[in-house]
Design a protein around this motif. Structure first.
Motif, PDB file in Angstrom:
ATOM      1  N   ALA A 302       0.839  -1.204   0.000  1.00  0.00           N
ATOM      2  CA  ALA A 302       0.000   0.000   0.000  1.00  0.00           C
ATOM      3  C   ALA A 302       0.869   1.247   0.000  1.00  0.00           C
ATOM      4  N   GLY A 303       1.938   1.227   0.796  1.00  0.00           N
ATOM      5  CA  GLY A 303       2.848   2.377   0.833  1.00  0.00           C
ATOM      6  C   GLY A 303       3.506   2.641  -0.509  1.00  0.00           C
ATOM      7  N   GLU A 304       3.870   1.588  -1.224  1.00  0.00           N
ATOM      8  CA  GLU A 304       4.474   1.754  -2.544  1.00  0.00           C
ATOM      9  C   GLU A 304       3.485   2.395  -3.519  1.00  0.00           C
ATOM     10  N   ARG A 305       2.205   2.012  -3.416  1.00  0.00           N
ATOM     11  CA  ARG A 305       1.186   2.609  -4.297  1.00  0.00           C
ATOM     12  C   ARG A 305       0.976   4.086  -3.977  1.00  0.00           C
ATOM     13  N   VAL A 306       1.068   4.425  -2.689  1.00  0.00           N
ATOM     14  CA  VAL A 306       0.949   5.829  -2.301  1.00  0.00           C
ATOM     15  C   VAL A 306       2.163   6.620  -2.794  1.00  0.00           C
ATOM     16  N   LEU A 307       3.345   6.056  -2.611  1.00  0.00           N
ATOM     17  CA  LEU A 307       4.565   6.745  -3.062  1.00  0.00           C
ATOM     18  C   LEU A 307       4.575   6.912  -4.582  1.00  0.00           C
ATOM     19  N   ASP A 308       3.985   5.947  -5.278  1.00  0.00           N
ATOM     20  CA  ASP A 308       3.928   6.046  -6.738  1.00  0.00           C
ATOM     21  C   ASP A 308       3.185   7.307  -7.170  1.00  0.00           C
ATOM     22  N   VAL A 309       2.129   7.659  -6.432  1.00  0.00           N
ATOM     23  CA  VAL A 309       1.394   8.891  -6.750  1.00  0.00           C
ATOM     24  C   VAL A 309       2.231  10.112  -6.404  1.00  0.00           C
ATOM     25  N   PHE A 310       2.884  10.088  -5.233  1.00  0.00           N
ATOM     26  CA  PHE A 310       3.701  11.234  -4.822  1.00  0.00           C
ATOM     27  C   PHE A 310       4.855  11.490  -5.796  1.00  0.00           C
ATOM     28  N   GLN A 311       5.319  10.439  -6.455  1.00  0.00           N
ATOM     29  CA  GLN A 311       6.440  10.601  -7.382  1.00  0.00           C
ATOM     30  C   GLN A 311       6.020  11.197  -8.722  1.00  0.00           C
ATOM     31  N   GLN A 312       4.718  11.290  -8.951  1.00  0.00           N
ATOM     32  CA  GLN A 312       4.236  11.911 -10.188  1.00  0.00           C
ATOM     33  C   GLN A 312       4.377  13.428 -10.074  1.00  0.00           C
ATOM     34  N   GLU A 313       5.042  14.018 -11.016  1.00  0.00           N
ATOM     35  CA  GLU A 313       5.252  15.461 -11.001  1.00  0.00           C
ATOM     36  C   GLU A 313       4.185  16.159 -11.840  1.00  0.00           C
ATOM     37  N   PRO A 314       3.596  17.227 -11.326  1.00  0.00           N
ATOM     38  CA  PRO A 314       2.596  17.947 -12.125  1.00  0.00           C
ATOM     39  C   PRO A 314       3.232  18.630 -13.326  1.00  0.00           C
ATOM     40  N   ASP A 315       2.569  18.530 -14.488  1.00  0.00           N
ATOM     41  CA  ASP A 315       3.061  19.208 -15.689  1.00  0.00           C
ATOM     42  C   ASP A 315       2.766  20.702 -15.629  1.00  0.00           C
ATOM     43  N   ILE A 316       1.673  21.044 -14.948  1.00  0.00           N
ATOM     44  CA  ILE A 316       1.251  22.442 -14.873  1.00  0.00           C
ATOM     45  C   ILE A 316       1.389  22.911 -13.429  1.00  0.00           C
ATOM     46  N   GLU A 317       2.256  23.845 -13.184  1.00  0.00           N
ATOM     47  CA  GLU A 317       2.421  24.413 -11.852  1.00  0.00           C
ATOM     48  C   GLU A 317       2.959  25.828 -11.973  1.00  0.00           C
ATOM     49  N   ASP A 318       2.857  26.558 -10.883  1.00  0.00           N
ATOM     50  CA  ASP A 318       3.330  27.938 -10.885  1.00  0.00           C
ATOM     51  C   ASP A 318       4.842  27.984 -11.049  1.00  0.00           C
ATOM     52  N   SER A 319       5.302  28.867 -11.928  1.00  0.00           N
ATOM     53  CA  SER A 319       6.739  29.068 -12.060  1.00  0.00           C
ATOM     54  C   SER A 319       7.251  29.819 -10.827  1.00  0.00           C
ATOM     55  N   PRO A 320       8.554  29.718 -10.520  1.00  0.00           N
ATOM     56  CA  PRO A 320       9.087  30.366  -9.316  1.00  0.00           C
ATOM     57  C   PRO A 320       8.835  31.869  -9.274  1.00  0.00           C
ATOM     58  N   ASP A 321       8.792  32.518 -10.432  1.00  0.00           N
ATOM     59  CA  ASP A 321       8.606  33.968 -10.454  1.00  0.00           C
ATOM     60  C   ASP A 321       7.188  34.363 -10.890  1.00  0.00           C
ATOM     61  N   ALA A 322       6.222  33.436 -10.759  1.00  0.00           N
ATOM     62  CA  ALA A 322       4.838  33.742 -11.141  1.00  0.00           C
ATOM     63  C   ALA A 322       4.256  34.818 -10.227  1.00  0.00           C
ATOM     64  N   VAL A 323       3.420  35.656 -10.806  1.00  0.00           N
ATOM     65  CA  VAL A 323       2.798  36.742 -10.046  1.00  0.00           C
ATOM     66  C   VAL A 323       1.287  36.564 -10.061  1.00  0.00           C
ATOM     67  N   SER A 324       0.620  37.177  -9.116  1.00  0.00           N
ATOM     68  CA  SER A 324      -0.834  37.126  -9.078  1.00  0.00           C
ATOM     69  C   SER A 324      -1.394  37.955 -10.225  1.00  0.00           C
ATOM     70  N   ALA A 325      -2.356  37.375 -10.933  1.00  0.00           N
ATOM     71  CA  ALA A 325      -2.930  38.071 -12.093  1.00  0.00           C
ATOM     72  C   ALA A 325      -3.732  39.284 -11.635  1.00  0.00           C
ATOM     73  N   PRO A 326      -3.531  40.448 -12.275  1.00  0.00           N
ATOM     74  CA  PRO A 326      -4.353  41.617 -11.944  1.00  0.00           C
ATOM     75  C   PRO A 326      -5.751  41.447 -12.536  1.00  0.00           C
ATOM     76  N   GLN A 327      -6.596  42.427 -12.372  1.00  0.00           N
ATOM     77  CA  GLN A 327      -7.909  42.398 -13.006  1.00  0.00           C
ATOM     78  C   GLN A 327      -7.719  42.378 -14.522  1.00  0.00           C
ATOM     79  N   LEU A 328      -8.116  41.287 -15.162  1.00  0.00           N
ATOM     80  CA  LEU A 328      -7.877  41.121 -16.589  1.00  0.00           C
ATOM     81  C   LEU A 328      -8.926  41.861 -17.408  1.00  0.00           C
ATOM     82  N   ARG A 329      -8.502  42.330 -18.598  1.00  0.00           N
ATOM     83  CA  ARG A 329      -9.436  42.937 -19.556  1.00  0.00           C
ATOM     84  C   ARG A 329     -10.074  41.855 -20.422  1.00  0.00           C
ATOM     85  N   GLY A 330      -9.242  40.883 -20.885  1.00  0.00           N
ATOM     86  CA  GLY A 330      -9.765  39.805 -21.704  1.00  0.00           C
ATOM     87  C   GLY A 330      -9.207  39.732 -23.099  1.00  0.00           C
TER      88      GLY A 330
END
Length: 608
Positions: A302-330
């Motif tokens: 069971a622990g190996e199955r849990v670790l298998d999920v933790f080892q998956q890296e997200p493809d989409i994540e905030d970059s280190p220098d990402a900023v909060s989006a201001p009010q967008l126009r569109g």
């Protein structure tokens, strides 16, 4: 943890103390020492009955204190295991939410549920009831063996002579048990996925009379899981009996040669009893290890199955220098965007276009040519392999995901509602929405009247996925959820597909109010829906084959014009409320501001 260690140390000391009470009674009361033998001065000066009384009282006190120490250590270990693994479960659930759609599209939902609930639960049970107690018993083992060597190192060596055999049998059988347990956990994950798939599609299963097929498939997996469980139980029982035999051999050797030492006067009967008692306690962790091997193997799997999920890296994540989006126009711009789910099989190739804030874009084309993928890139559910997606002139990868996505409203064909109240389902669009704002959003979506007619109105609890409502009702609640977010960008993916005429009219009317003044992307196969668009993107062969207004594309006489001719050139009242003739003539959308639910709803993700 400090308290647990102190409790274990106390338990070890008291376990070492207990046998000496019996030894005193044997050596000074039952069998008085011979003259000339080594005696304890204080004990030898006491009356036999006094020694018996103190030894009896001492035994009760030692056992009582040891019971308190064991209780404290078990409770402490249980708290440690439960707290840690509860946090791990939360981390696992959070990590699954952070993983990209590329992972979730391939993962089996039932199996993921088993990992979050079942595997963590099994791991917690095994850690609390087996692994942590074994750790405590290991300390007892070290203490007991040390005292055995102090008492008589020859007998101690005899007691440990079977350890190599124990090690060989344990390594061999534990490896087999671990393999069987791992296969069984994977089989149970597959069973959960099959059951989840069947339950989630019960209407289709019953409509097509597929009950027997699903039952046969599930029964086959269930029987294989049973066979693996029985095999694991047999291996664990075999290991336990092997260990029992080796423990018996060690005890017999100590009993035989220890008795010879007693008969020869080199060892007292009490000392031999103490030695045998220590040996029994010292070998208890060995027995427990054999007893819990099967459970620990399941825990490891069971622990190996849990670790298998933790080892998956997200493809989409905030970059280190990402900023909060201001009010967008569109404003939205694609610059030479290419994307593929699998390497070498692009879904979109060199996509480039630009949309001004407030414009309405219709995306049309045959299925499988990348329409939904294109809007998913706007939502940043995926990152393009090459090119850029910009909003208000800035790459969307420069924004934090939460601040950016909170400014996009989405209405999909497959409307997903949650097993919660109507009020909660609408309020998911904006966490701090007031009841008044929720009702205003429902009115905008033409949903207020039917919601009020429900048994408990806005407090009516919906079935899972909203199955207790009609398709049109679900869609209008989804529109209300998008409306309450009051976002500058709106994505509509086949919002009226599958609806009857009246429901389609009500949904279209709601979308008309919702789309005003927002940058709107409409995916549809219904060409009557696109006449009023400021831009039409016709996708074919993963590219934008044609682009322009309705009038421009009709004049060009290309693929879009041919499709319109096949459809009979029928047009429908546009979503933005202007006339079909004006939109066909290429007249841009007016600058009418979007509907606002409340003047106070301003800030990122809402239009003030």
């Amino acid at each position: 943890m400090a308290g647990s260690l102190l409790a274990i140390i106390a338990e070890v000391f008291l376990r070492l103390l207990e046998p000496w009470m019996l030894a005193l009674v044997l050596d000074y009361v039952v069998m008085p020492p011979r003259s000339g033998t080594k005696q304890l001065p204080i004990i030898s000066s006491m009356e036999p009955l006094t020694i018996l009384l103190w030894a009896s009282v001492g035994l009760v006190v030692a056992v009582g204190l040891r019971a308190l120490a064991v209780y404290a250590s078990k409770v402490s270990f249980a708290l440690i295991g439960n707290r840690v693994l509860t946090e791990v479960r939360g981390d696992l659930y959070r990590h699954l939410h952070s993983l990209s759609m590329s992972y979730h599209n391939k993962a089996r939902k039932g199996d993921l549920t088993v990992r979050v609930i079942g595997d963590i639960g099994l791991l917690k049970d095994v850690v609390v009831t087996a692994m942590l107690p074994l750790f405590g018993n290991a300390l007892v083992l070290v203490g007991m063996v040390a005292v055995l060597f102090l008492l008589n190192w020859q007998l101690a060596l005899l007691a440990l002579v079977t350890l190599p055999l124990f090690w060989l049998s344990t390594v061999s059988l534990t490896e087999k048990i671990h393999k069987v347990s791992g296969d069984q956990r994977r089989r149970e994950g597959s069973m959960a996925s099959s059951a989840s798939e069947a339950f989630g599609s019960m209407q289709i299963v019953q409509a097509l009379s597929l009950e027997r097929s699903f039952l046969d498939a599930f029964s086959g997996q269930n029987k294989k899981s049973l066979k693996q469980g029985v095999k694991g139980a047999r291996l664990a029982a075999r290991l336990e009996r092997t260990v029992d035999l080796l423990v018996a051999v060690s005890t017999a050797l100590v009993l035989y040669f220890g008795s010879l030492l007693v008969l020869g006067g080199e060892l007292t009967a009490g000392a031999l009893v103490v030695f045998l008692t220590y040996l029994k306690n010292a070998l208890r962790p060995v027995r427990d290890f054999a007893k819990y091997t099967g459970r620990m193997a399941k825990g490891v799997a069971a622990g190996e199955r849990v670790l298998d999920v933790f080892q998956q890296e997200p493809d989409i994540e905030d970059s280190p220098d990402a900023v909060s989006a201001p009010q967008l126009r569109g404003d939205v711009r694609f610059e030479s965007v290419t994307f593929s789910y699998e390497p070498g099989h692009p879904v979109l190739r060199e996509i480039s276009f630009e949309v001004q804030a407030g414009q309405r874009v219709a995306i049309v084309g045959a299925s499988g040519h990348g329409k939904s993928t294109l809007v998913n890139l706007i939502l940043r559910l995926y990152n393009p392999q090459s090119g850029r997606v910009l909003v208000d002139g800035r790459d969307i990868r420069d924004y934090t995901l939460e601040s950016f996505r909170s400014q996009i409203g989405v209405v999909l064909q497959d409307t997903l509602l949650f097993a919660a109240t109507v009020r909660e389902n609408i309020g998911y669009g904006a966490a701090d929405a007031t009841p008044e704002e929720i009702e205003a959003a429902a009115r905008l979506a033409n949903a207020h009247e039917f919601i009020e007619a429900l048994p408990n109105g806005y407090d009516t609890v919906l079935g899972e996925r909203g199955v207790t409502l009609s398709g049109g009702q679900r869609q209008r609640i989804s529109i209300a959820r998008a409306a309450i977010r009051d976002a500058p960008i709106l994505i509509l993916d086949e919002p009226t597909t599958g609806l009857d005429g009246e429901n389609a009219r009500l949904v279209t009317d709601a979308l008309t109010h919702l789309a005003r003044g927002r940058t709107t992307f409409l995916i549809t196969h219904d060409l009557r829906q696109v006449a009023s668009a400021d831009q039409i993107l016709y996708l074919e062969d993963q590219r934008i084959a044609e682009q322009g207004t309705q009038l421009e594309l009709l004049r060009a006489g290309g693929r879009y014009a041919a499709l319109q001719a096949m459809a009979g050139g029928v047009r429908q009242a546009p979503v933005d409320g202007s006339s079909p003739e004006a939109r066909a003539a290429g007249e841009p959308m007016g600058g009418e501001p979007p509907s606002t639910l409340s003047p106070a709803r301003t800030g990122p993700g809402r239009r003030g």
